[in-house]
Design an enzyme around this catalytic site. Structure first.
Site, PDB file in Angstrom:
ATOM      1  CB  SER A   1      42.468  30.535   3.699  1.00  0.00           C
ATOM      2  OG  SER A   1      41.842  30.819   2.469  1.00  0.00           O
ATOM      3  CG  ASN A   2      37.386  29.607   2.311  1.00  0.00           C
ATOM      4  OD1 ASN A   2      37.440  29.325   1.117  1.00  0.00           O
ATOM      5  ND2 ASN A   2      37.170  30.850   2.741  1.00  0.00           N
ATOM      6  CG  HIS A   3      38.965  23.407   1.935  1.00  0.00           C
ATOM      7  ND1 HIS A   3      40.283  23.028   1.975  1.00  0.00           N
ATOM      8  CD2 HIS A   3      38.431  23.068   3.134  1.00  0.00           C
ATOM      9  CE1 HIS A   3      40.536  22.474   3.145  1.00  0.00           C
ATOM     10  NE2 HIS A   3      39.433  22.487   3.866  1.00  0.00           N
ATOM     11  CB  SER A   4      36.650  29.041  -2.028  1.00  0.00           C
ATOM     12  OG  SER A   4      36.257  29.515  -3.304  1.00  0.00           O
TER      13      SER A   4
END
Ligand code: PMT
Length: 400
Positions: free
Chosen positions: A208-211
């Site tokens: 995933s990512n940090h959004s």
């Protein structure tokens, strides 16, 4: 512009309280129904009689009337109002609003209010510049309050500087502009994507990512507040789904693709703020991959690009994309703008302190297809959303 709007003016104990009388008159002249709430100290600066006469309603100060026992319900007042305007707002009231202190009727009404809140600070220049006041005002901004910046000029202390409450006409204008803007996107349906996607590897792990979803949610709220019908397609975030919009919650890039393409059929435009995974595992293990297993690498396949797919089918409809970059931002953003057939792209860079993932602020440059570029300073995400919404409005005005 304020015809039929119900507005509470909250007056606190400042020398600028006399200007509240002019503010009440201005708001009524614009067609609003006004009720005035005063803090106990405010009565030392302006009489309730003056404000009651101008507002044509009794003034509310205490939780109940000691003579009749009549209860002044802060909850019903908060529900009644279309806007709460605290003017003048002292450093003391601002601090209490920022921290949830509820020791007078104005503060309990503020905590119960679901309407937009405008705050017009009034204080001495050093109090205004003090880090505590700055911090409290930033907190209020992050809760969605609209701060009407004080002007510079002569202050009650005899000093000169920033801290003088803005003139009543300007405060009334800020309120009426807000309601005028609310209608500016009426009749438009907009898809907004927000948050991260999550690509499972096995039942335990994912890519995933940090959004955080903050930027996309701020945009969805801003567009809703300007009258648009917003359909929010969101990855998993810790944020509550905003009121007044349809929301589809998704997990993976494939789910976001399917939901967005389905919804776009009935939209006039799309704003693609989600941070979508570009790759996803080819297969998802149905059991936890054990440490002792032979797996040392994960085979990935590219996901489908949602913005590019919408760019292909959109026709004259609006497509606004985002570009999150770490280097050569303008070049990469321009490339995405062209390649995905966007009408404009919002560039934000992780190289800019306070911009991008997770934080409450962002710094963006908006690039248009005709080559125009507008660079903005560091602002809270709701203010950034307002700048983007202005450009969306301008786009449609040009088309008409
Ligand atoms: O959520 P926050 O913590 O507030 O952070 C906000 C943000 C940094 C996530 C946001 O401001 C932002 O930049 N969003 C886009 C992030 C991104 O994925 O950028 P990109 O340059 O990789 O993608 C370009 C555009 O294509 C974006 O509009 C993206 O939504 C879209 N895209 C990308 C890949 C894909 N498979 N489908 C897409 O639609």
């Amino acid at each position: 512009m304020l015809g039929g709007k119900k507005i509470i003016v909250g007056v606190t104990g400042s020398i600028a309280a006399y200007k509240a009388a002019i503010l009440v008159r201005e708001l009524i002249r614009e067609g609003a129904e006004v009720r005035v709430l005063m803090t106990p100290l405010a009565k030392q600066f302006i009489t309730p009689l003056t404000l009651a006469t101008l507002s044509r309603h009794p003034i509310l100060v205490e939780f109940f009337d000691p003579e009749s026992g009549q209860w002044n319900s802060h909850v019903s007042l908060g529900e009644w109002a279309d806007a709460l305007v605290v003017a003048p707002a002292t450093a003391n009231t601002i601090a209490k609003m920022a921290t949830g202190v509820a020791d007078n009727l104005l503060l309990t009404t503020y905590l119960s209010a679901r309407c937009p809140v405008f705050v017009a600070p009034a204080m001495d220049l050093d109090m205004y510049a003090h880090p505590t006041t700055r911090y409290n005002l930033d907190s209020l901004k992050s809760y969605g309050c609209r701060i009407i910046e004080p002007a510079s000029g002569e202050l009650a202390s005899g000093l000169s500087g920033k801290g003088r409450m803005e003139e009543p006409a300007a405060i009334a204008r800020a309120v009426s502009d807000y309601f005028a803007r609310r209608r500016s996107l009426q009749g438009r349906t907009l898809l907004v994507t927000a948050g991260p996607t999550i690509e499972p590897i096995d039942p335990v792990r994912y890519i995933s990512n940090h959004s955080s979803g903050k930027m996309g949610y701020a945009l969805a709220e801003e567009l809703r507040d300007r009258g648009a019908d917003v359909i929010l397609v969101t990855g998993r975030t810790a944020l509550p789904i905003p009121d007044g919009m349809q929301a589809l919650e998704v997990t993976t890039a494939d789910e976001m693709y399917a939901a967005s393409l389905h919804v776009f059929e009935r939209c006039d435009g799309a704003v693609m703020c989600a941070a979508v995974a570009d790759y996803t595992p080819v297969s998802v293990a149905d059991r936890k991959i054990k440490k002792e297993s032979e797996v040392r690498s994960i085979e990935l396949r590219p996901t489908r690009d949602i913005a590019a797919a919408i760019g292909e089918i959109k026709g004259p409809r609006l497509l606004v994309g985002f570009a999150l970059e770490t280097d050569h931002g303008l070049e990469h953003a321009e490339d995405k703008l062209e390649r995905k057939n966007m009408d404009m792209i919002v560039l934000n860079s992780l190289d800019d302190p306070g911009a991008g993932f997770g934080v409450d602020t962002n710094r963006v440059t908006i690039l248009h297809r005709d080559g125009r570029r507008n660079a903005f300073g560091l602002k809270n995400k709701r203010a950034v959303a307002s700048d983007i919404a202005d450009e969306i409005e301008a786009f449609w005005k040009k088309e008409e």
